[in-house]
Write a protein that holds these residues in place. Structure first.
Motif, PDB file in Angstrom:
ATOM      1  N   LYS A 171       9.365 -11.119   0.011  1.00 26.53           N
ATOM      2  CA  LYS A 171       8.013 -11.584  -0.332  1.00 26.53           C
ATOM      3  C   LYS A 171       6.975 -10.546   0.088  1.00 26.53           C
ATOM      4  CE  LYS A 171       4.941 -15.584   0.048  1.00 26.53           C
ATOM      5  NZ  LYS A 171       4.201 -15.162  -1.118  1.00 26.53           N
ATOM      6  N   PHE A 172       7.171  -9.952   1.262  1.00 28.36           N
ATOM      7  CA  PHE A 172       6.268  -8.897   1.709  1.00 28.36           C
ATOM      8  C   PHE A 172       6.225  -7.763   0.693  1.00 28.36           C
ATOM      9  CE2 PHE A 172       6.208  -4.665   3.717  1.00 28.36           C
ATOM     10  CZ  PHE A 172       4.864  -4.613   4.050  1.00 28.36           C
ATOM     11  N   VAL A 173       7.386  -7.304   0.245  1.00 26.55           N
ATOM     12  CA  VAL A 173       7.441  -6.210  -0.728  1.00 26.55           C
ATOM     13  C   VAL A 173       6.741  -6.607  -2.022  1.00 26.55           C
ATOM     14  CG1 VAL A 173       8.973  -4.830  -2.193  1.00 26.55           C
ATOM     15  CG2 VAL A 173       9.475  -5.088   0.245  1.00 26.55           C
ATOM     16  N   SER A 174       7.027  -7.800  -2.525  1.00 20.85           N
ATOM     17  CA  SER A 174       6.417  -8.197  -3.803  1.00 20.85           C
ATOM     18  C   SER A 174       4.915  -8.447  -3.687  1.00 20.85           C
ATOM     19  CB  SER A 174       7.117  -9.423  -4.388  1.00 20.85           C
ATOM     20  OG  SER A 174       6.927 -10.553  -3.574  1.00 20.85           O
ATOM     21  N   LEU A 227       2.132   0.690   1.029  1.00 15.09           N
ATOM     22  CA  LEU A 227       1.289  -0.491   1.169  1.00 15.09           C
ATOM     23  C   LEU A 227       0.278  -0.533   0.037  1.00 15.09           C
ATOM     24  CD1 LEU A 227       0.653  -0.444   5.017  1.00 15.09           C
ATOM     25  CD2 LEU A 227       2.224  -1.922   3.747  1.00 15.09           C
ATOM     26  N   ALA A 228       0.034  -1.717  -0.474  1.00 17.57           N
ATOM     27  CA  ALA A 228      -0.913  -1.895  -1.570  1.00 17.57           C
ATOM     28  C   ALA A 228      -2.341  -1.684  -1.085  1.00 17.57           C
ATOM     29  CB  ALA A 228      -0.760  -3.292  -2.162  1.00 17.57           C
ATOM     30  N   GLN A 229      -3.211  -1.390  -2.038  1.00 14.06           N
ATOM     31  CA  GLN A 229      -4.636  -1.260  -1.762  1.00 14.06           C
ATOM     32  C   GLN A 229      -5.368  -2.438  -2.381  1.00 14.06           C
ATOM     33  OE1 GLN A 229      -5.462   2.509  -3.595  1.00 14.06           O
ATOM     34  NE2 GLN A 229      -5.164   3.614  -1.672  1.00 14.06           N
ATOM     35  N   GLY A 230      -6.434  -2.842  -1.735  1.00 13.54           N
ATOM     36  CA  GLY A 230      -7.267  -3.901  -2.271  1.00 13.54           C
ATOM     37  C   GLY A 230      -8.214  -3.350  -3.324  1.00 13.54           C
ATOM     38  N   ALA A 231      -9.041  -4.205  -3.881  1.00 14.05           N
ATOM     39  CA  ALA A 231     -10.008  -3.809  -4.905  1.00 14.05           C
ATOM     40  C   ALA A 231     -10.983  -2.754  -4.381  1.00 14.05           C
ATOM     41  CB  ALA A 231     -10.771  -5.032  -5.404  1.00 14.05           C
ATOM     42  N   ASP A 232     -11.189  -2.738  -3.069  1.00 20.11           N
ATOM     43  CA  ASP A 232     -12.104  -1.764  -2.463  1.00 20.11           C
ATOM     44  C   ASP A 232     -11.464  -0.386  -2.268  1.00 20.11           C
ATOM     45  OD1 ASP A 232     -10.358  -2.270  -0.366  1.00 20.11           O
ATOM     46  OD2 ASP A 232     -11.896  -3.010   1.000  1.00 20.11           O
ATOM     47  N   GLY A 233     -10.160  -0.270  -2.580  1.00 22.01           N
ATOM     48  CA  GLY A 233      -9.463   0.999  -2.428  1.00 22.01           C
ATOM     49  C   GLY A 233      -8.840   1.208  -1.060  1.00 22.01           C
ATOM     50  N   TYR A 234      -9.107   0.310  -0.139  1.00 23.24           N
ATOM     51  CA  TYR A 234      -8.528   0.409   1.198  1.00 23.24           C
ATOM     52  C   TYR A 234      -7.207  -0.348   1.261  1.00 23.24           C
ATOM     53  CZ  TYR A 234     -12.924   2.279   2.964  1.00 23.24           C
ATOM     54  OH  TYR A 234     -14.014   3.065   3.193  1.00 23.24           O
ATOM     55  N   MET A 244       7.804   3.579   2.535  1.00 16.30           N
ATOM     56  CA  MET A 244       8.132   2.860   3.750  1.00 16.30           C
ATOM     57  C   MET A 244       9.636   2.738   3.860  1.00 16.30           C
ATOM     58  SD  MET A 244       5.339  -0.157   4.125  1.00 16.30           S
ATOM     59  CE  MET A 244       5.889  -0.941   2.652  1.00 16.30           C
ATOM     60  N   THR A 245      10.088   2.689   5.078  1.00 13.39           N
ATOM     61  CA  THR A 245      11.513   2.533   5.319  1.00 13.39           C
ATOM     62  C   THR A 245      11.874   1.043   5.339  1.00 13.39           C
ATOM     63  OG1 THR A 245      11.286   2.395   7.718  1.00 13.39           O
ATOM     64  CG2 THR A 245      11.494   4.625   6.749  1.00 13.39           C
ATOM     65  N   ALA A 246      13.164   0.772   5.269  1.00 11.74           N
ATOM     66  CA  ALA A 246      13.631  -0.611   5.376  1.00 11.74           C
ATOM     67  C   ALA A 246      13.225  -1.199   6.728  1.00 11.74           C
ATOM     68  CB  ALA A 246      15.145  -0.667   5.188  1.00 11.74           C
ATOM     69  N   THR A 247      13.248  -0.362   7.753  1.00 13.76           N
ATOM     70  CA  THR A 247      12.832  -0.811   9.090  1.00 13.76           C
ATOM     71  C   THR A 247      11.352  -1.181   9.103  1.00 13.76           C
ATOM     72  OG1 THR A 247      14.528   0.550  10.131  1.00 13.76           O
ATOM     73  CG2 THR A 247      12.707  -0.166  11.533  1.00 13.76           C
ATOM     74  N   LEU A 290       3.416  -1.483  -3.320  1.00 10.94           N
ATOM     75  CA  LEU A 290       3.425  -0.893  -4.652  1.00 10.94           C
ATOM     76  C   LEU A 290       4.385   0.283  -4.633  1.00 10.94           C
ATOM     77  CD1 LEU A 290      -0.420  -0.687  -5.337  1.00 10.94           C
ATOM     78  CD2 LEU A 290       1.175  -2.356  -6.282  1.00 10.94           C
ATOM     79  N   LYS A 291       4.854   0.656  -5.805  1.00  8.80           N
ATOM     80  CA  LYS A 291       5.692   1.849  -5.926  1.00  8.80           C
ATOM     81  C   LYS A 291       4.791   3.057  -6.134  1.00  8.80           C
ATOM     82  CE  LYS A 291      10.269   0.998  -6.476  1.00  8.80           C
ATOM     83  NZ  LYS A 291      11.411   1.815  -6.330  1.00  8.80           N
ATOM     84  N   SER A 292       5.096   4.125  -5.426  1.00 12.85           N
ATOM     85  CA  SER A 292       4.447   5.413  -5.633  1.00 12.85           C
ATOM     86  C   SER A 292       5.581   6.390  -5.881  1.00 12.85           C
ATOM     87  CB  SER A 292       3.634   5.816  -4.404  1.00 12.85           C
ATOM     88  OG  SER A 292       3.074   7.100  -4.580  1.00 12.85           O
ATOM     89  N   GLY A 293       5.812   6.695  -7.140  1.00 11.46           N
ATOM     90  CA  GLY A 293       7.010   7.456  -7.492  1.00 11.46           C
ATOM     91  C   GLY A 293       8.203   6.570  -7.225  1.00 11.46           C
ATOM     92  N   SER A 294       9.090   7.020  -6.379  1.00  8.91           N
ATOM     93  CA  SER A 294      10.275   6.222  -6.046  1.00  8.91           C
ATOM     94  C   SER A 294      10.136   5.515  -4.698  1.00  8.91           C
ATOM     95  CB  SER A 294      11.518   7.123  -6.027  1.00  8.91           C
ATOM     96  OG  SER A 294      11.380   8.113  -5.020  1.00  8.91           O
TER      97      SER A 294
END
Length: 110
Positions: free
Chosen positions: A19-22, A34-41, A1-4, A26-30
């Protein structure tokens, strides 16, 4: 995702960008994704995208992203987890559509 993207989504859900980022990324490489929930979505998926007006570039491009478009098999694999990807049409028509999208939008989507 971009800073924008981060700024827009944070404002949309009424939270601080850090707070949104934390809490939501999640990090994917560098790169941040967006994070995924337990359901994978995606955590913002609730039978529809709950941040649709401000969703990040990759989500706007979905499913016309390079990893999905590389091979028709990838299209079918992703269709298993994305109700918006149609598989009720012949593969040759899907491939034709993919070629057309890649040709006309390659700089934006891939």
């Amino acid at each position: 995702m971009t800073a924008t993207d981060i700024e827009k989504i944070a404002a949309y859900i009424n939270t601080d960008p850090n707070k949104f980022v934390s809490d939501c990324c999640l990090k994917s490489g560098s790169k941040l994704v967006l994070a995924q929930g337990a359901d994978g979505y995606c955590i913002f998926w609730d039978n529809l995208c709950t941040i649709h007006p401000v969703k990040p570039r990759m989500c706007r491009a979905w499913p016309f992203i390079k990893s999905v478009l590389t091979d028709i098999t990838n299209w079918h694999i992703m269709a298993n987890s994305c109700p918006g990807i149609r598989t009720d049409v012949p593969d040759n028509l899907i491939q034709e559509c993919i070629r057309s999208v890649r040709k006309h939008n390659s700089s934006e989507l891939i």
